[in-house]
Design a protein around this motif. Structure first.
Motif, PDB file in Angstrom:
ATOM      1  N   ARG A   1      30.578  15.619  45.582  1.00 17.46           N
ATOM      2  CA  ARG A   1      31.364  15.346  44.793  1.00 17.46           C
ATOM      3  C   ARG A   1      29.924  14.774  43.039  1.00 17.46           C
TER       4      ARG A   1
ATOM      5  N   ASP B   1      32.657   3.923  37.899  1.00 17.66           N
ATOM      6  CA  ASP B   1      34.111   5.595  38.401  1.00 17.66           C
ATOM      7  C   ASP B   1      33.921   5.900  39.353  1.00 17.66           C
ATOM      8  N   TRP B   2      32.667   5.811  40.166  1.00 18.90           N
ATOM      9  CA  TRP B   2      32.793   6.504  41.466  1.00 18.90           C
ATOM     10  C   TRP B   2      33.739   5.666  42.803  1.00 18.90           C
TER      11      TRP B   2
ATOM     12  N   LYS C   1      36.426   3.406  41.811  1.00 21.47           N
ATOM     13  CA  LYS C   1      37.889   4.167  41.393  1.00 21.47           C
ATOM     14  C   LYS C   1      38.562   5.155  41.850  1.00 21.47           C
ATOM     15  N   ARG C   2      37.992   6.075  41.758  1.00 22.09           N
ATOM     16  CA  ARG C   2      38.275   7.550  42.160  1.00 22.09           C
ATOM     17  C   ARG C   2      37.738   7.473  44.373  1.00 22.09           C
TER      18      ARG C   2
ATOM     19  N   GLN D   1      42.040   6.151  44.684  1.00 23.79           N
ATOM     20  CA  GLN D   1      42.368   7.353  44.722  1.00 23.79           C
ATOM     21  C   GLN D   1      42.091   7.721  45.986  1.00 23.79           C
ATOM     22  N   TRP D   2      41.121   8.259  46.860  1.00 26.73           N
ATOM     23  CA  TRP D   2      40.740   9.811  47.643  1.00 26.73           C
ATOM     24  C   TRP D   2      41.312   8.195  48.717  1.00 26.73           C
TER      25      TRP D   2
ATOM     26  N   ARG E   1      45.517   9.117  48.567  1.00 22.30           N
ATOM     27  CA  ARG E   1      45.670  10.118  48.045  1.00 22.30           C
ATOM     28  C   ARG E   1      45.481  10.712  49.503  1.00 22.30           C
TER      29      ARG E   1
END
Length: 513
Positions: free
Chosen positions: A256, A263-264, A266-267, A270-271, A274
């Protein structure tokens, strides 16, 4: 026996690789014995025994050890030999080759010691939370590589996970802040929290009595949860969180691209939503996201964020060395003299990422900056501010100012001492000390000595001292001559002859007039 075993397996149509695996010998050895007759193999072994090797005198010991402890390595055998025979000089490769040969000849297979693990019962809901730290290297959008650090949490029953990332190493305060964020994420916390023996939270484990860092101890008392510290080399008690760390590295972080830390993170969340908490867990065969709502009801309620943990302070602690420097990325950076104190040698550093990158050092977290350095891209360097070094000239000036008043012509004395210091920069203190000693012992002659030294350009403290001694000696000799009782001086051929009175000689001889 090795010869017979090889031929028997070969006759049974075993392949060379299969024979090697079965007998635990190398393929070249198998080829060698297959090309021999039985008599040739006997002669070969006899030749080997007759040839003699360095370790042959210790052969019986080695065979006995291998037969009793088949798992021993060649390195252990060598250590045991050196323990029994301290004067033995033998290389590791020699022992390794010899032990390998004995294993093949005597068919002593090396047994691998396999640790037996016990299955850990499932934890009840709300009982345990496991925590650990990890780090990765990521490619950035600028085609560079950056090191990232993360802390991971997992509920032991539901396997519900949480993580938080930083682009700098964690401090104890960072760990506390992330705990608070995790409690808000879960909506509560468990009865106990499991940790590895990490320096951020613990100082030592004294026979079961945990000694936590002062800051973390205060936090544990505030939140009232139980700390369970894993023992070293005990993967059973923290296997869940170790698997989570591997999962994060191998799934989320792998390949990644990093842009910025906000941003990291935040992702990362989300991971988790998900994938991390959505996929079926291989042990429980359930989705953590489906089990968590039930476990959440068993968590202890958490109040609002504690004020002193909620601030994300971009500071890292460092210990000050005795030479008043700190270490940062393989370099040493100076701090003012006197910063190091044995009882309190910790400082806070802050990195300004704007070009040029700057390192700010504070004694207190919110205190004034005591040192500021431009960060070096090199390694092994000492980056030092001039005002952080000892003002050696100050001591020299004070020494000179103490000497000058002893002279009548102070301007001349100041000029003379200044010139000496210029000529002998490394020995200024020694030079001034010699002059000071001469002044204390013979203050009467220093003025004349100063004039003589400047006149003859003798800019050396040893010369000054010698001139002082010479002047004193000359004066004593001259005084002795002037005190002799002289009646008359008669010139004879240009030579002055002193005539003493008769009374002088009679007094010496003890007579009378």
């Amino acid at each position: 026996m090795l010869y017979l075993n090889i031929h028997q397996l070969h006759d049974r149509k075993f392949k060379i690789t299969q024979i090697a695996r079965e007998l635990k010998v190398s393929r070249p050895t198998i080829y060698k014995y297959l090309n021999m007759t039985f008599e040739e193999s006997k002669e070969y072994l006899e030749e080997l025994q007759g040839k003699g090797k360095k370790l042959d005198p210790y052969r019986d010991w080695i065979i006995a050890w291998l037969e009793e402890y088949p798992h021993l390595s060649a390195a252990q055998i060598r250590d045991w030999l050196l323990e029994r025979y301290p004067d033995l000089v033998v290389g590791e490769s020699t022992v390794r080759a010899y032990v390998k040969e004995l294993r093949e000849i005597y068919q002593i297979e090396k047994k691998v010691m396999v640790r037996q693990y016990e299955a850990i019962p499932e934890q009840p809901m709300g009982k345990q939370l496991q925590v650990d730290w990890g780090e990765t290297k990521q490619k950035t959008t600028e085609k560079k590589e950056i090191k990232l650090y993360f802390i991971a949490f997992v509920l032991a029953h539901s396997r519900y996970k949480y993580m938080e990332w930083q682009d700098r190493p964690f401090t104890t305060r960072d760990a506390i802040r992330c705990h608070e964020n995790a409690f808000q994420f879960y909506g509560g916390y468990t009865e106990e929290i499991v940790y590895d023996q990490d320096h951020l939270i613990t100082v030592s484990e004294n026979a079961g009595q945990l000694i936590l860092t002062t800051e973390f101890q205060s936090y544990v008392i505030e939140r009232k949860f139980k700390v369970h510290l894993c023992r070293k080399a005990d993967p059973e008690s923290k296997g869940m969180i170790e698997n989570v760390v591997k999962y994060i590295k191998g799934n989320f972080a792998d390949s990644r691209v990093f842009s910025n830390i906000e941003d990291w993170n935040k992702r990362a969340l989300q991971w988790l939503q998900r994938t991390g908490n959505q996929n079926v867990h291989q042990t429980t065969k359930k989705r953590p996201a489906e089990v968590f709502p039930v476990e959440k009801q068993h968590l202890q309620q958490v109040s609002s964020l504690l004020s002193y943990e909620s601030t994300n302070v971009q500071s890292i602690t460092r210990n000050v060395s005795k030479d008043n420097t700190i270490r940062y990325k393989s370099n040493r950076y100076s701090v003012p003299l006197g910063t190091y104190i044995a009882s309190d040698n910790q400082v806070f550093i802050e990195v300004k990422l704007s070009e040029p990158q700057t390192l700010l050092i504070r004694k207190q977290l919110d205190g004034d900056v005591i040192a500021e350095h431009r960060i070096s891209i090199e390694k092994g360097k000492l980056i030092q501010n001039r005002n952080h070094t000892r003002d050696r000239s100050k001591g020299i000036e004070e020494a000179k100012q103490r000497l000058i008043p002893h002279f009548k012509n102070q301007e001349r004395a100041a000029s003379y001492l200044h010139e000496i210091c210029l000529r002998y920069p490394r020995y200024r203190r020694d030079q001034l000390a010699i002059i000071q000693d001469a002044i204390q012992k013979e203050p009467k002659w220093i003025e004349a000595a100063l004039f003589k030294c400047i006149q003859d350009r003798l800019y050396n403290a040893n010369d000054f001292r010698d001139v002082v001694h010479h002047l004193k000696s000359s004066s004593i000799e001259s005084t002795a001559k002037s005190n002799r009782p002289v009646l008359e001086q008669v010139s004879k051929g240009g030579i002055l002859v002193t005539t003493r009175s008769l009374e002088t000689y009679t007094s010496i001889l003890g007579g009378t007039q």
